[in-house]
Design a protein around this motif. Sequence first.
Motif, PDB file in Angstrom:
ATOM      1  N   ARG A  76     -17.371  -9.072 -20.095  1.00 46.14           N
ATOM      2  CA  ARG A  76     -18.700  -9.634 -20.270  1.00 46.14           C
ATOM      3  C   ARG A  76     -19.561  -8.673 -21.101  1.00 46.14           C
ATOM      4  O   ARG A  76     -19.360  -7.459 -21.084  1.00 46.14           O
ATOM      5  N   ARG A 107     -14.020 -19.559 -28.738  1.00 40.91           N
ATOM      6  CA  ARG A 107     -14.963 -18.506 -28.365  1.00 40.91           C
ATOM      7  C   ARG A 107     -15.169 -18.458 -26.859  1.00 40.91           C
ATOM      8  O   ARG A 107     -14.913 -19.417 -26.160  1.00 40.91           O
ATOM      9  N   LEU A 108     -15.643 -17.315 -26.407  1.00 44.00           N
ATOM     10  CA  LEU A 108     -16.181 -17.151 -25.065  1.00 44.00           C
ATOM     11  C   LEU A 108     -17.596 -16.628 -25.242  1.00 44.00           C
ATOM     12  O   LEU A 108     -17.835 -15.713 -26.036  1.00 44.00           O
ATOM     13  N   ASP A 109     -18.554 -17.196 -24.508  1.00 40.43           N
ATOM     14  CA  ASP A 109     -19.924 -16.735 -24.682  1.00 40.43           C
ATOM     15  C   ASP A 109     -20.086 -15.319 -24.127  1.00 40.43           C
ATOM     16  O   ASP A 109     -19.193 -14.768 -23.474  1.00 40.43           O
ATOM     17  N   SER A 112     -19.323 -14.559 -20.468  1.00 37.53           N
ATOM     18  CA  SER A 112     -17.996 -14.913 -19.955  1.00 37.53           C
ATOM     19  C   SER A 112     -16.979 -13.833 -20.290  1.00 37.53           C
ATOM     20  O   SER A 112     -17.178 -13.028 -21.203  1.00 37.53           O
ATOM     21  N   LEU A 116      -8.890 -14.127 -24.752  1.00 37.11           N
ATOM     22  CA  LEU A 116      -9.388 -14.519 -26.061  1.00 37.11           C
ATOM     23  C   LEU A 116      -8.322 -14.162 -27.082  1.00 37.11           C
ATOM     24  O   LEU A 116      -7.774 -13.054 -27.064  1.00 37.11           O
ATOM     25  N   LYS A 137      -7.039 -25.087 -22.019  1.00 35.57           N
ATOM     26  CA  LYS A 137      -7.560 -23.782 -21.638  1.00 35.57           C
ATOM     27  C   LYS A 137      -7.996 -23.843 -20.174  1.00 35.57           C
ATOM     28  O   LYS A 137      -8.710 -24.768 -19.778  1.00 35.57           O
ATOM     29  N   TYR A 139      -9.892 -22.131 -16.911  1.00 32.53           N
ATOM     30  CA  TYR A 139     -10.972 -21.212 -16.549  1.00 32.53           C
ATOM     31  C   TYR A 139     -11.128 -21.189 -15.039  1.00 32.53           C
ATOM     32  O   TYR A 139     -10.837 -22.169 -14.359  1.00 32.53           O
ATOM     33  N   THR A 206     -14.371 -16.985 -16.108  1.00 37.98           N
ATOM     34  CA  THR A 206     -13.232 -16.256 -16.664  1.00 37.98           C
ATOM     35  C   THR A 206     -12.216 -17.229 -17.230  1.00 37.98           C
ATOM     36  O   THR A 206     -11.811 -18.173 -16.546  1.00 37.98           O
ATOM     37  N   ARG A 207     -11.788 -17.007 -18.466  1.00 35.44           N
ATOM     38  CA  ARG A 207     -10.689 -17.810 -19.015  1.00 35.44           C
ATOM     39  C   ARG A 207      -9.375 -17.136 -18.635  1.00 35.44           C
ATOM     40  O   ARG A 207      -9.141 -15.970 -18.928  1.00 35.44           O
TER      41      ARG A 207
END
Length: 251
Positions: A76, A107-109, A112, A116, A137, A139, A206-207
């Motif tokens: 993060r 993308r992940l903000d 998050s 990736l 995907k 999460y 979380t991915r």
Amino acid sequence: MSDSGEKIYLAKFLSVNGAASRRRAAELVRAGRVAVNGVTVDNPADPVPPAAEVRLDGRVVAPLGRRHYVMLNKPRGYVCTNEDIHAARKALDLIALPGVRLVSAGRLDKESDGLLLFSDDGDFIYRVAHPKFEILKVYEVATGRPLPDRALRRLRGGIVDAGEFLQPHSLEPVGPAVYRVVLNEGRKREIRRLIAAAGGKVVRLTRLSVGHLTLGGLPAGCWRELSSREVEEALRPGLPELGRSDRVAES
């Protein structure tokens, strides 16, 4: 054209040779920033002649040699950007591959974390990101307090938010106030918008996986290059089996 004689169009040429993602490449061409043999071209679908010199903003775009495929466990506080010079902490800064221009596959903000993918292979980026290839995907979302069953049913059926239709591929509870969310097409901050529509708030997002590729215990802030088998796993439709080594969102 490619070595096989197959036509290759300008946007794809830029993409597969690491200049930009497929969508971004088309935007660059339309903006008049690309020249072929000294002539500015504004049609992304124009074929590239054999042995043509292609320039982006005056710099030659040369065919790439070995492609690079990178997995990062993004912490993060890092943003996914190639162009924002004002970003204090970029996810790309965590990857030490000098001279390689990497693009993120989705993308992940900033708030998050998790899996990736990056590559200089535009086709790989395109296939991971485009919903038609059905690369799912997964999460894990902690919401602080449980969401009402009625709200969960509503989210599964899809909602309209800011004029966009949002619908997860699946959404299931996996613990107290913790949910497993699967997306095919990830719109901007989609999961956060879904949870907000249910009256909840995301505490952690979380991915865990892309395609059948999982974090596999990779520590936060660390990266590694993928094997050819793992590249195939990332491009395999369907859901992986998530084991104990895969990260679980913390409340």
